[in-house]
Design a protein around this motif. Structure first.
Motif: not given
Length: 179
Positions: A28-32, A37-38
């Motif tokens: 979840s943190l990685s996706i967030t 960033i995007n």
């Protein structure tokens, strides 16, 4: 024997909980972070932080659902060959002659499938009981109005306790040995 099953279940439940929650949090943190960033990495203010929290809260149940499947498979490996109150659960080879000392994930596939089907039946039974009691004692009239990954995880934990009792009878390769 009751202490054996309880402490075996407790070790499994703690491992399952920690592994699934940590993995779900990382995903979840990685996706967030990737979404942040995007979107151009805007300066952090209260609105951006609130949006990032909402993103994390949105992705956490989804990633926990997937992480739970991985954790269920991984946690099964660690219930074998552990002495608890004079008993231990042993996994035998396919020909049922040799006890496996070093258990790899490949050795667990057939056992995990049988155990996972047992868990599905136990969780389904608990859901039916919960739906019955919910329908009688509360104002909810549908499973979808209260059911979530959090309830599913609770049902999995409860079913795990009973599945360990049934496992040695259901799977020929799993035996309880007195040590």
């Amino acid at each position: 024997m009751g202490k054996f099953y309880f402490f075996l279940w407790l070790r499994w439940a703690v491992r399952l909980s920690l592994c699934s929650l940590i993995l779900a949090s990382i995903v979840s943190l990685s996706i967030t972070i990737i979404i942040y960033i995007n979107q151009g990495m805007r300066p952090l203010n209260s609105e951006v932080i609130l949006a990032l929290q909402n993103l994390f809260k949105f992705w956490f149940p989804i990633s926990w659902s997937l992480a739970l499947l991985i954790a269920l498979f991984r946690a099964l490996k660690y219930i074998f060959n552990t002495k608890i109150y004079g008993y231990e659960l042993k996994l035998y080879s396919c020909d049922l002659k040799d006890v496996l000392k070093e258990i790899g994930y490949g050795d667990l596939v057939k056992v995990w499938r049988k155990w996972f089907m047992l868990m599905i039946w136990l969780v389904g039974s608990l859901m039916i009981l919960a739906l019955f009691f919910t329908y009688i004692f509360t104002s909810f009239h549908s499973v979808f109005s209260w059911f979530s990954i959090y309830w599913l995880f609770t049902f999995i934990l409860v079913s795990g306790y009973f599945s360990f009792m049934i496992m040695s009878h259901r799977c020929k390769r799993v035996k309880i040995v007195k040590c």
